[in-house]
Design an enzyme around this catalytic site. Structure first.
Site, PDB file in Angstrom:
ATOM      1  N   HIS A 148       0.975  -0.777  -0.567  1.00 28.17           N
ATOM      2  CA  HIS A 148       0.230  -0.113  -0.040  1.00 28.17           C
ATOM      3  C   HIS A 148       0.879   1.229   0.406  1.00 28.17           C
ATOM      4  CE1 HIS A 148      -3.690   2.297   1.204  1.00 28.17           C
ATOM      5  NE2 HIS A 148      -2.571   3.201   1.339  1.00 28.17           N
ATOM      6  N   HIS A 175       1.240   5.232  -1.507  1.00 27.18           N
ATOM      7  CA  HIS A 175       1.216   6.632  -2.706  1.00 27.18           C
ATOM      8  C   HIS A 175       2.432   6.788  -2.960  1.00 27.18           C
ATOM      9  CE1 HIS A 175      -3.058   6.966  -1.645  1.00 27.18           C
ATOM     10  NE2 HIS A 175      -2.143   6.074   0.763  1.00 27.18           N
ATOM     11  N   LYS A 178      -9.913  -0.749  -5.652  1.00 24.29           N
ATOM     12  CA  LYS A 178      -9.558   0.351  -4.380  1.00 24.29           C
ATOM     13  C   LYS A 178     -11.049   1.047  -4.186  1.00 24.29           C
ATOM     14  CE  LYS A 178      -8.253   2.441  -0.785  1.00 24.29           C
ATOM     15  NZ  LYS A 178      -7.272   3.196  -0.798  1.00 24.29           N
ATOM     16  N   HIS A 200     -10.428   1.280   1.834  1.00 20.38           N
ATOM     17  CA  HIS A 200     -10.703   2.080   3.494  1.00 20.38           C
ATOM     18  C   HIS A 200     -11.664   2.304   4.118  1.00 20.38           C
ATOM     19  CE1 HIS A 200      -8.873   5.591   4.449  1.00 20.38           C
ATOM     20  NE2 HIS A 200      -9.797   6.374   5.286  1.00 20.38           N
ATOM     21  N   HIS A 222      -5.118  -0.534   5.896  1.00 18.43           N
ATOM     22  CA  HIS A 222      -3.920  -0.104   7.067  1.00 18.43           C
ATOM     23  C   HIS A 222      -5.235   0.514   8.493  1.00 18.43           C
ATOM     24  CE1 HIS A 222      -6.604   2.831   5.253  1.00 18.43           C
ATOM     25  NE2 HIS A 222      -6.177   3.515   4.469  1.00 18.43           N
ATOM     26  N   ASP A 242       1.378   2.831   3.382  1.00 17.47           N
ATOM     27  CA  ASP A 242       0.578   3.869   3.229  1.00 17.47           C
ATOM     28  C   ASP A 242       1.155   5.217   3.618  1.00 17.47           C
ATOM     29  OD1 ASP A 242      -1.750   5.378   2.723  1.00 17.47           O
ATOM     30  OD2 ASP A 242      -2.501   5.201   4.692  1.00 17.47           O
TER      31      ASP A 242
END
Ligand code: DOR
Ligand code: ZN
Length: 345
Positions: free
Chosen positions: A14, A16, A100, A137, A175, A248
């Site tokens: 995970h 970004h 996602k 999420h 997360h 994350d």
């Protein structure tokens, strides 16, 4: 010589990395440590089609440091307009690994997310049949629900019904931050797993208010109380393959974090495996790090485990106050403070 440990090269399930000039700023940190990473699709505009995912994949590959061997594992952003055909294309593509789910409005660039599960029923059925994982999420967005309860309420009201309705759908609860999430994952079938960040293993919610308000400790889901951090630690050191590494790591420029309305995200890619090692060592469980970091995620996604290795050593290193971020700067986790472990080049 200082204490060293060598493990199979890990993957980050995970991550970004943003886009444009930011790619070149953050990718080297991940590439030094990880062989692969699941790349989040919450760009502006979001990555909703396989064609967009391919273009993003190409931009990432073009931004890698020379000689790097790294595979971005792409994801699509689920919207209420997502189509079954796109899921089939994703499965066939070989480079899109998952889809996602963001509840609309839950976090950074989530406006195009899903409001009603009812509008994505056909797509979820297709994903279940195709074996395409849904990355969740897991927070409700109802402003009346206390921000510290949003994960638990999401699990109770939305996720439990979802996994009952799609019993074979592969789901990764991303997360996770609470004992409720640990319990949910443990109780669910082997098609349900979770990623755990280093920051949620190392920090509790006191870190948000340590001598003043600490915007660089603000992330979503927000840090929780100590009992929850303990539950996460217990889960990751149990050796249960349902829990695996997902940083994350979420870079934001310093000025949008240090702001009257600062945005959510903690940058940990500069020291990701080092921070996890610190968390595992704090409970005497370094021997459980390799399964969590390097095996269980690949196994869940049905991908081969990595063959090469990395070494970390017990060596204090000071984290810079800021790191370059395009024309701006970002404040990494532990800014100006020390890491206990360091990566051996
Ligand atoms: O802290 C977070 N940052 N949580 C998210 O869900 C999104 C992420 C980001 O993209 O900045
Ligand atoms: Zn994220």
């Amino acid at each position: 010589m200082s204490e060293r440990i060598t493990i199979t090269r890990p993957d980050d399930w995970h991550l970004h990395v943003r886009d444009g000039d930011f790619l070149k700023a953050v990718l080297p940190d991940t590439v030094k440590r990880f062989a692969r990473a699941i790349i989040m699709p919450n760009l502006k505009p979001p990555v909703i089609s396989v064609a967009q995912a391919k273009a993003y994949y190409d931009r990432i590959m073009a931004s890698l440091p020379a000689g790097a061997s790294f595979t971005p594992l792409m994801t699509l952003y689920l919207t209420e307009n997502s189509r079954v055909e796109e899921m089939e294309l994703a499965k066939q593509s070989g480079f899109v690994q998952a889809v996602k789910y963001y509840p609309a409005g839950a976090t950074t660039n989530s406006d195009s997310g899903v409001r009603q599960w009812g509008s994505v029923e056909a797509v979820l059925e297709a994903m279940e049949q195709l074996g395409l994982p849904l990355l969740v999420h897991g927070e409700v967005t109802d402003p009346h629900v206390d921000v510290f309860d949003r994960e638990r309420v999401f699990i109770e009201e939305e996720l439990i019904p979802l996994v009952l309705k799609y019993p074979k759908l592969k789901v990764v609860l991303e997360h996770i931050t609470t004992a409720s999430a640990v319990k949910f994952v443990l109780t669910a079938g082997s098609n349900v797993a979770a990623t755990v960040t280093a920051h949620h293993l190392l920090l509790n919610r006191n870190a948000l208010f340590q001598g003043g308000i600490r915007p660089h400790h603000y992330c979503l889901p927000v840090l929780k109380r100590e009992t929850h951090r303990q539950a996460l630690l217990e889960a990751v050191i149990s050796g249960n393959p349902k829990f695996f590494l997902g940083t994350d790591s979420a870079p934001h420029a310093q000025n949008v974090k240090e702001n009257a309305c600062g945005c959510a995200g903690i940058y940990t890619a500069h020291a990701a495996i080092e921070l996890y090692a610190e968390a595992f060592e704090s409970v005497g469980a370094l021997d459980k790090l390799e399964g969590f970091a390097s095996f269980y995620g690949a196994d869940f996604y049905g991908l081969a485990r990595n063959k090469d290795q990395i070494t970390i050593e017990k060596q204090q290193v000071k984290v810079p106050l800021t790191l370059p971020y395009g024309s701006q700067s970002l404040v990494p986790m532990r800014s100006g403070e020390y890491l206990i472990w360091s990566l051996v080049a």
